[in-house]
Design an enzyme around this catalytic site. Sequence first.
Site, short mmCIF file in Angstrom:
data_model
loop_
_atom_site.label_atom_id
_atom_site.label_comp_id
_atom_site.label_asym_id
_atom_site.label_seq_id
_atom_site.Cartn_x
_atom_site.Cartn_y
_atom_site.Cartn_z
N ARG A 1 50.53 27.83 42.21
CA ARG A 1 49.72 26.63 42.02
C ARG A 1 50.62 25.41 41.97
O ARG A 1 51.77 25.49 41.57
CB ARG A 1 48.88 26.70 40.74
CG ARG A 1 47.68 27.63 40.84
CD ARG A 1 46.76 27.51 39.64
NE ARG A 1 45.66 28.47 39.70
CZ ARG A 1 44.49 28.24 40.28
NH1 ARG A 1 44.27 27.06 40.87
NH2 ARG A 1 43.54 29.16 40.28
N TYR B 1 51.02 38.49 37.45
CA TYR B 1 50.09 39.61 37.38
C TYR B 1 50.55 40.62 36.33
O TYR B 1 51.69 41.08 36.36
CB TYR B 1 49.97 40.29 38.75
CG TYR B 1 49.32 39.45 39.82
CD1 TYR B 1 48.68 38.25 39.52
CD2 TYR B 1 49.33 39.85 41.15
CE1 TYR B 1 48.09 37.48 40.50
CE2 TYR B 1 48.74 39.10 42.14
CZ TYR B 1 48.12 37.91 41.81
OH TYR B 1 47.54 37.15 42.80
N ARG C 1 37.95 53.16 47.32
CA ARG C 1 37.47 51.83 47.67
C ARG C 1 38.45 51.14 48.61
O ARG C 1 38.04 50.44 49.54
CB ARG C 1 37.31 50.98 46.40
CG ARG C 1 36.13 51.32 45.56
CD ARG C 1 34.79 50.89 46.15
NE ARG C 1 34.85 49.69 46.96
CZ ARG C 1 34.10 49.51 48.04
NH1 ARG C 1 33.27 50.44 48.45
NH2 ARG C 1 34.18 48.40 48.71
N TRP D 1 46.67 42.08 41.46
CA TRP D 1 46.46 41.29 40.25
C TRP D 1 45.95 42.13 39.09
O TRP D 1 46.09 41.75 37.93
CB TRP D 1 45.54 40.11 40.52
CG TRP D 1 44.10 40.45 40.78
CD1 TRP D 1 43.54 40.77 41.98
CD2 TRP D 1 43.03 40.47 39.83
NE1 TRP D 1 42.19 41.00 41.83
CE2 TRP D 1 41.85 40.82 40.52
CE3 TRP D 1 42.96 40.22 38.46
CZ2 TRP D 1 40.61 40.94 39.90
CZ3 TRP D 1 41.71 40.35 37.83
CH2 TRP D 1 40.56 40.70 38.56
N ARG D 2 45.39 43.32 39.39
CA ARG D 2 44.93 44.20 38.31
C ARG D 2 45.78 45.46 38.20
O ARG D 2 45.39 46.41 37.52
CB ARG D 2 43.47 44.59 38.56
CG ARG D 2 42.50 43.44 38.43
CD ARG D 2 41.07 43.91 38.46
NE ARG D 2 40.72 44.47 39.76
CZ ARG D 2 39.62 45.18 40.01
NH1 ARG D 2 38.78 45.43 39.02
NH2 ARG D 2 39.36 45.63 41.21
N GLY E 1 41.23 43.79 46.02
CA GLY E 1 41.86 43.96 44.73
C GLY E 1 41.52 45.27 44.03
O GLY E 1 41.91 45.47 42.88
N SER E 2 40.82 46.16 44.73
CA SER E 2 40.41 47.41 44.09
C SER E 2 41.61 48.25 43.67
O SER E 2 42.63 48.29 44.35
CB SER E 2 39.53 48.22 45.05
OG SER E 2 39.21 49.48 44.48
#
Length: 297
Positions: A131, A58, A267, A28-29, A261-262
């Site tokens: 959704r 995203y 990480r 997402w990032r 999500g890193s």
Amino acid sequence: MTTIRLSNDLRPLGKSEILVSPIAWGMWRLAGEIAPVHAMIEAALAAGINFFDTADIYGCDVPAGFGSAEELFGRALAEDRSLRAKMVIATKAGIRPGIPYNSSATYLAEALDASLTRIGVEQVDLYQIHRRDFLTHPQEVGETLTRMVEAGKIRSIGVSNYSVDEFDALQAFLSQPIVSTQPEFSPLQTAPLFDGTLDQAMRLDVAVMAWSPLGGGRLAQGDHPAAKLLAEHGARYGVDAATATLAWIMAHPARIIPIVGSQTPARIASSADAYKVEWTRAEWYAVLQAGMGENLP
């Protein structure tokens, strides 16, 4: 004293034959240049993560815009074709800025084809409705998803941010099982424990993918009481609060899959240390109560 221990073994994605890792990596990032993306993918694979989760929306909050995370991921796959065979790829559709939700047959068909083009694959392993669209009958959604499976464009069906009743309504119009559900879940967002989401998943053998498992980063660093407990518990096993949080989530009998999500390879790599962490019931419930800010009855 009995402790809850974790396994890093691959497991079926719900009632499918698709085998996924107990931890997923989410995009997402995902943004920027291609070289760092390769580094993140390699870090995930080295950590035993084969489950890669993205969505067409995203990237909508960065200059590259809607679809850019899928496109960037697809560029990485195009540069190394051997990567696809190592991955279970999941994506999502149904959210569009300004609408905001659309799960109509025409829209989903176009959205899937666009996702396949951006990622550069002929099929995704898991396609999720991001959704609920209140203006599309679940029968229409079910028929659309069934056609996608029959066309060989998707292998399995999942939902995201669906209530128990919304899940049941869609399942009623599908001949194959919904294999996954993706709620927000962390020690700071515990609704799935109480609203039936996790109970339904265990009853129907549905995989649970937890988004925002670190509470938007508040559990990785900060002075929240739950974060402090997680940091203290993690230190006993040589891991940090973020890694201990992943372990806390995975300790639930629904075998929840936290989505990391890193965007930092180190990480991502450290997520594998979550398997070192064990929990007694008292330790696990202490984190839950700290996250809720109140004691259980």
